[in-house]
Motif scaffolding. Structure first.
Motif, PDB file in Angstrom:
ATOM      1  N   VAL A  35     -36.090 -59.630  16.484  1.00  0.00           N
ATOM      2  CA  VAL A  35     -37.395 -58.955  17.166  1.00  0.00           C
ATOM      3  C   VAL A  35     -38.124 -58.109  16.115  1.00  0.00           C
ATOM      4  O   VAL A  35     -39.342 -58.323  16.486  1.00  0.00           O
ATOM      5  CB  VAL A  35     -36.726 -57.435  17.903  1.00  0.00           C
ATOM      6  CG1 VAL A  35     -37.704 -56.413  18.668  1.00  0.00           C
ATOM      7  CG2 VAL A  35     -35.981 -57.939  19.297  1.00  0.00           C
ATOM      8  N   VAL A  36     -37.608 -57.717  14.870  1.00  0.00           N
ATOM      9  CA  VAL A  36     -38.486 -57.257  13.835  1.00  0.00           C
ATOM     10  C   VAL A  36     -39.185 -58.404  13.158  1.00  0.00           C
ATOM     11  O   VAL A  36     -40.377 -58.272  13.093  1.00  0.00           O
ATOM     12  CB  VAL A  36     -37.686 -56.547  12.827  1.00  0.00           C
ATOM     13  CG1 VAL A  36     -38.235 -56.255  11.567  1.00  0.00           C
ATOM     14  CG2 VAL A  36     -37.100 -55.126  13.257  1.00  0.00           C
ATOM     15  N   GLY A  37     -38.369 -59.570  13.000  1.00  0.00           N
ATOM     16  CA  GLY A  37     -39.006 -60.665  12.232  1.00  0.00           C
ATOM     17  C   GLY A  37     -40.232 -61.197  13.304  1.00  0.00           C
ATOM     18  O   GLY A  37     -41.223 -61.618  12.781  1.00  0.00           O
ATOM     19  N   GLY A  38     -39.972 -61.342  14.421  1.00  0.00           N
ATOM     20  CA  GLY A  38     -40.871 -61.725  15.625  1.00  0.00           C
ATOM     21  C   GLY A  38     -41.917 -61.013  15.535  1.00  0.00           C
ATOM     22  O   GLY A  38     -43.329 -61.327  15.666  1.00  0.00           O
ATOM     23  N   GLY A  39     -41.770 -59.604  15.611  1.00  0.00           N
ATOM     24  CA  GLY A  39     -42.754 -58.632  15.862  1.00  0.00           C
ATOM     25  C   GLY A  39     -43.626 -58.809  14.485  1.00  0.00           C
ATOM     26  O   GLY A  39     -45.087 -58.772  14.821  1.00  0.00           O
ATOM     27  N   ILE A  54     -55.200 -53.996  20.359  1.00  0.00           N
ATOM     28  CA  ILE A  54     -54.361 -54.001  21.779  1.00  0.00           C
ATOM     29  C   ILE A  54     -53.134 -54.811  21.570  1.00  0.00           C
ATOM     30  O   ILE A  54     -51.976 -54.533  21.994  1.00  0.00           O
ATOM     31  CB  ILE A  54     -55.469 -54.441  22.772  1.00  0.00           C
ATOM     32  CG1 ILE A  54     -56.283 -53.413  23.239  1.00  0.00           C
ATOM     33  CG2 ILE A  54     -54.594 -54.628  24.124  1.00  0.00           C
ATOM     34  CD1 ILE A  54     -57.559 -53.650  24.017  1.00  0.00           C
ATOM     35  N   GLY A  55     -53.298 -56.042  20.912  1.00  0.00           N
ATOM     36  CA  GLY A  55     -52.140 -56.959  20.693  1.00  0.00           C
ATOM     37  C   GLY A  55     -51.221 -56.330  20.117  1.00  0.00           C
ATOM     38  O   GLY A  55     -49.784 -56.562  20.237  1.00  0.00           O
ATOM     39  N   GLN A  56     -51.398 -55.671  18.720  1.00  0.00           N
ATOM     40  CA  GLN A  56     -50.527 -54.935  18.147  1.00  0.00           C
ATOM     41  C   GLN A  56     -49.711 -53.896  18.927  1.00  0.00           C
ATOM     42  O   GLN A  56     -48.511 -53.625  18.450  1.00  0.00           O
ATOM     43  CB  GLN A  56     -51.126 -54.437  16.652  1.00  0.00           C
ATOM     44  CG  GLN A  56     -51.514 -55.646  15.907  1.00  0.00           C
ATOM     45  CD  GLN A  56     -51.990 -55.033  14.626  1.00  0.00           C
ATOM     46  OE1 GLN A  56     -52.431 -54.072  14.526  1.00  0.00           O
ATOM     47  NE2 GLN A  56     -52.205 -55.976  13.459  1.00  0.00           N
ATOM     48  N   VAL A  61     -44.914 -51.959  21.455  1.00  0.00           N
ATOM     49  CA  VAL A  61     -44.232 -51.431  23.002  1.00  0.00           C
ATOM     50  C   VAL A  61     -42.964 -52.259  23.192  1.00  0.00           C
ATOM     51  O   VAL A  61     -41.900 -51.968  23.406  1.00  0.00           O
ATOM     52  CB  VAL A  61     -45.266 -51.329  23.796  1.00  0.00           C
ATOM     53  CG1 VAL A  61     -44.558 -50.893  25.195  1.00  0.00           C
ATOM     54  CG2 VAL A  61     -46.289 -49.967  23.363  1.00  0.00           C
ATOM     55  N   VAL A  62     -43.295 -53.719  23.424  1.00  0.00           N
ATOM     56  CA  VAL A  62     -42.378 -54.736  23.906  1.00  0.00           C
ATOM     57  C   VAL A  62     -41.148 -54.792  22.744  1.00  0.00           C
ATOM     58  O   VAL A  62     -40.037 -54.430  23.229  1.00  0.00           O
ATOM     59  CB  VAL A  62     -42.868 -56.030  23.926  1.00  0.00           C
ATOM     60  CG1 VAL A  62     -41.990 -56.967  24.121  1.00  0.00           C
ATOM     61  CG2 VAL A  62     -44.042 -56.054  25.072  1.00  0.00           C
ATOM     62  N   GLY A  64     -40.126 -52.201  20.796  1.00  0.00           N
ATOM     63  CA  GLY A  64     -39.523 -50.894  20.896  1.00  0.00           C
ATOM     64  C   GLY A  64     -38.439 -50.754  22.078  1.00  0.00           C
ATOM     65  O   GLY A  64     -37.408 -50.455  21.913  1.00  0.00           O
ATOM     66  N   ILE A  65     -39.170 -51.528  23.230  1.00  0.00           N
ATOM     67  CA  ILE A  65     -38.030 -51.514  24.425  1.00  0.00           C
ATOM     68  C   ILE A  65     -37.023 -52.450  24.101  1.00  0.00           C
ATOM     69  O   ILE A  65     -36.072 -52.184  24.447  1.00  0.00           O
ATOM     70  CB  ILE A  65     -39.061 -52.161  25.544  1.00  0.00           C
ATOM     71  CG1 ILE A  65     -39.835 -50.894  25.928  1.00  0.00           C
ATOM     72  CG2 ILE A  65     -38.358 -52.419  26.854  1.00  0.00           C
ATOM     73  CD1 ILE A  65     -41.234 -51.364  27.131  1.00  0.00           C
ATOM     74  N   LEU A  66     -37.424 -53.608  23.569  1.00  0.00           N
ATOM     75  CA  LEU A  66     -36.207 -54.540  23.422  1.00  0.00           C
ATOM     76  C   LEU A  66     -35.249 -53.811  22.458  1.00  0.00           C
ATOM     77  O   LEU A  66     -33.940 -54.017  22.689  1.00  0.00           O
ATOM     78  CB  LEU A  66     -36.682 -55.810  22.752  1.00  0.00           C
ATOM     79  CG  LEU A  66     -37.311 -56.954  23.808  1.00  0.00           C
ATOM     80  CD1 LEU A  66     -37.957 -58.010  23.010  1.00  0.00           C
ATOM     81  CD2 LEU A  66     -36.250 -57.153  24.691  1.00  0.00           C
ATOM     82  N   LEU A  67     -35.604 -53.332  21.442  1.00  0.00           N
ATOM     83  CA  LEU A  67     -34.670 -52.584  20.457  1.00  0.00           C
ATOM     84  C   LEU A  67     -33.826 -51.262  21.107  1.00  0.00           C
ATOM     85  O   LEU A  67     -32.551 -51.541  20.775  1.00  0.00           O
ATOM     86  CB  LEU A  67     -35.608 -52.019  19.150  1.00  0.00           C
ATOM     87  CG  LEU A  67     -36.287 -52.982  18.282  1.00  0.00           C
ATOM     88  CD1 LEU A  67     -36.918 -52.511  17.069  1.00  0.00           C
ATOM     89  CD2 LEU A  67     -35.075 -53.837  17.535  1.00  0.00           C
ATOM     90  N   ILE A  68     -34.305 -50.781  21.890  1.00  0.00           N
ATOM     91  CA  ILE A  68     -33.865 -49.330  22.304  1.00  0.00           C
ATOM     92  C   ILE A  68     -32.753 -50.289  23.570  1.00  0.00           C
ATOM     93  O   ILE A  68     -31.428 -49.762  23.444  1.00  0.00           O
ATOM     94  CB  ILE A  68     -34.471 -48.507  23.254  1.00  0.00           C
ATOM     95  CG1 ILE A  68     -35.462 -47.916  22.286  1.00  0.00           C
ATOM     96  CG2 ILE A  68     -33.998 -47.638  24.186  1.00  0.00           C
ATOM     97  CD1 ILE A  68     -36.738 -47.155  22.932  1.00  0.00           C
ATOM     98  N   TRP A  69     -33.087 -51.039  23.996  1.00  0.00           N
ATOM     99  CA  TRP A  69     -32.223 -51.946  25.137  1.00  0.00           C
ATOM    100  C   TRP A  69     -31.247 -52.631  24.607  1.00  0.00           C
ATOM    101  O   TRP A  69     -29.858 -52.521  24.992  1.00  0.00           O
ATOM    102  CB  TRP A  69     -33.232 -52.461  26.294  1.00  0.00           C
ATOM    103  CG  TRP A  69     -32.324 -53.344  27.357  1.00  0.00           C
ATOM    104  CD1 TRP A  69     -31.246 -52.539  28.033  1.00  0.00           C
ATOM    105  CD2 TRP A  69     -32.600 -54.533  28.068  1.00  0.00           C
ATOM    106  NE1 TRP A  69     -30.805 -53.703  28.918  1.00  0.00           N
ATOM    107  CE2 TRP A  69     -31.764 -54.843  29.037  1.00  0.00           C
ATOM    108  CE3 TRP A  69     -33.640 -55.602  27.555  1.00  0.00           C
ATOM    109  CZ2 TRP A  69     -31.761 -55.750  29.717  1.00  0.00           C
ATOM    110  CZ3 TRP A  69     -33.699 -56.779  28.534  1.00  0.00           C
ATOM    111  CH2 TRP A  69     -32.939 -56.692  29.604  1.00  0.00           C
ATOM    112  N   LEU A  70     -31.465 -53.386  23.670  1.00  0.00           N
ATOM    113  CA  LEU A  70     -30.354 -54.451  23.272  1.00  0.00           C
ATOM    114  C   LEU A  70     -29.877 -54.181  21.887  1.00  0.00           C
ATOM    115  O   LEU A  70     -28.924 -54.531  21.401  1.00  0.00           O
ATOM    116  CB  LEU A  70     -31.217 -55.963  23.083  1.00  0.00           C
ATOM    117  CG  LEU A  70     -31.891 -56.554  24.404  1.00  0.00           C
ATOM    118  CD1 LEU A  70     -32.509 -57.770  24.008  1.00  0.00           C
ATOM    119  CD2 LEU A  70     -30.700 -56.711  25.254  1.00  0.00           C
ATOM    120  N   VAL A  71     -30.391 -53.085  21.153  1.00  0.00           N
ATOM    121  CA  VAL A  71     -29.768 -52.611  19.850  1.00  0.00           C
ATOM    122  C   VAL A  71     -29.361 -51.371  20.051  1.00  0.00           C
ATOM    123  O   VAL A  71     -28.024 -51.034  19.472  1.00  0.00           O
ATOM    124  CB  VAL A  71     -30.670 -52.875  18.777  1.00  0.00           C
ATOM    125  CG1 VAL A  71     -30.189 -52.391  17.306  1.00  0.00           C
ATOM    126  CG2 VAL A  71     -31.223 -54.253  18.564  1.00  0.00           C
TER     127      VAL A  71
END
Length: 171
Positions: A35-39, A54-56, A61-62, A64-71
């Motif tokens: 997630v960090v590398g892809g981000g 807007i893209g950044q 946001v995406v 951060g949600i992935l990190l909270i949910w999966l990490v």
């Protein structure tokens, strides 16, 4: 980390206190790196466009949600899961918002066995199966040093006078 003393009776002492094996954290660490590398990669791609801000923000946001949910959630779940053997009982507690736990008095434990596959043997963990007065045996997965924990449970249920030697050697 010691187990909270307020959960123990006056003459009760903690013999073994374990969290699940660290192998539960392999996938969350992998997700963190991806997630960090892809981000970072996507943020640099979006930087040259007219909608860069807007893209950044969307990527952050995406991510951060992935990190909270999966990490973060699996790490907190791992950290708040306790497998404790005391001189009087076996206790397992898990959960953050909704705490669940089970206490099995030593006098109710009929047998204890462990199962270790090849990967578990290489990593030093395994599944502990406790048969008590209940109908179904209870299985506790990913217990670090499961052979030591099984031996300590056996010694505590049978009041072996040599258990001080084992406690000093294996903790």
């Amino acid at each position: 980390m010691a187990y909270p003393d307020d959960l123990l009776s006056e003459d009760e002492q903690v013999v073994v206190h374990k969290h699940p094996h660290w192998k539960m954290l392999i996938f969350p660490v992998f997700v963190l790196l991806v997630v960090v590398g892809g981000g970072i990669y996507l943020a640099t791609l979006v930087q040259q466009t007219e909608w860069a801000m807007i893209g950044q923000i969307a990527i952050a946001v995406v991510g951060g949600i992935l990190l909270i949910w999966l990490v973060l959630a699996p790490f907190v779940r791992w950290r708040t899961t306790h497998f404790v053997v005391t001189t009087h009982r076996l206790m397992v507690q898990e959960g953050v918002l909704k705490r669940t736990g089970i206490d099995i008095p030593m006098s109710r434990i009929n047998s204890v066995r462990s199962v270790r596959g090849l990967t578990d043997r290489l990593l030093g963990c395994g599944t502990l199966i406790v048969e008590s007065a209940s109908d179904e045996p209870l299985e506790f997965d990913d217990i670090p040093r499961v052979e030591y924990v099984r031996t300590m449970l056996y010694r505590e249920t049978n009041d072996d006078p040599n258990d001080d030697y084992v406690r000093k050697q294996g903790r």
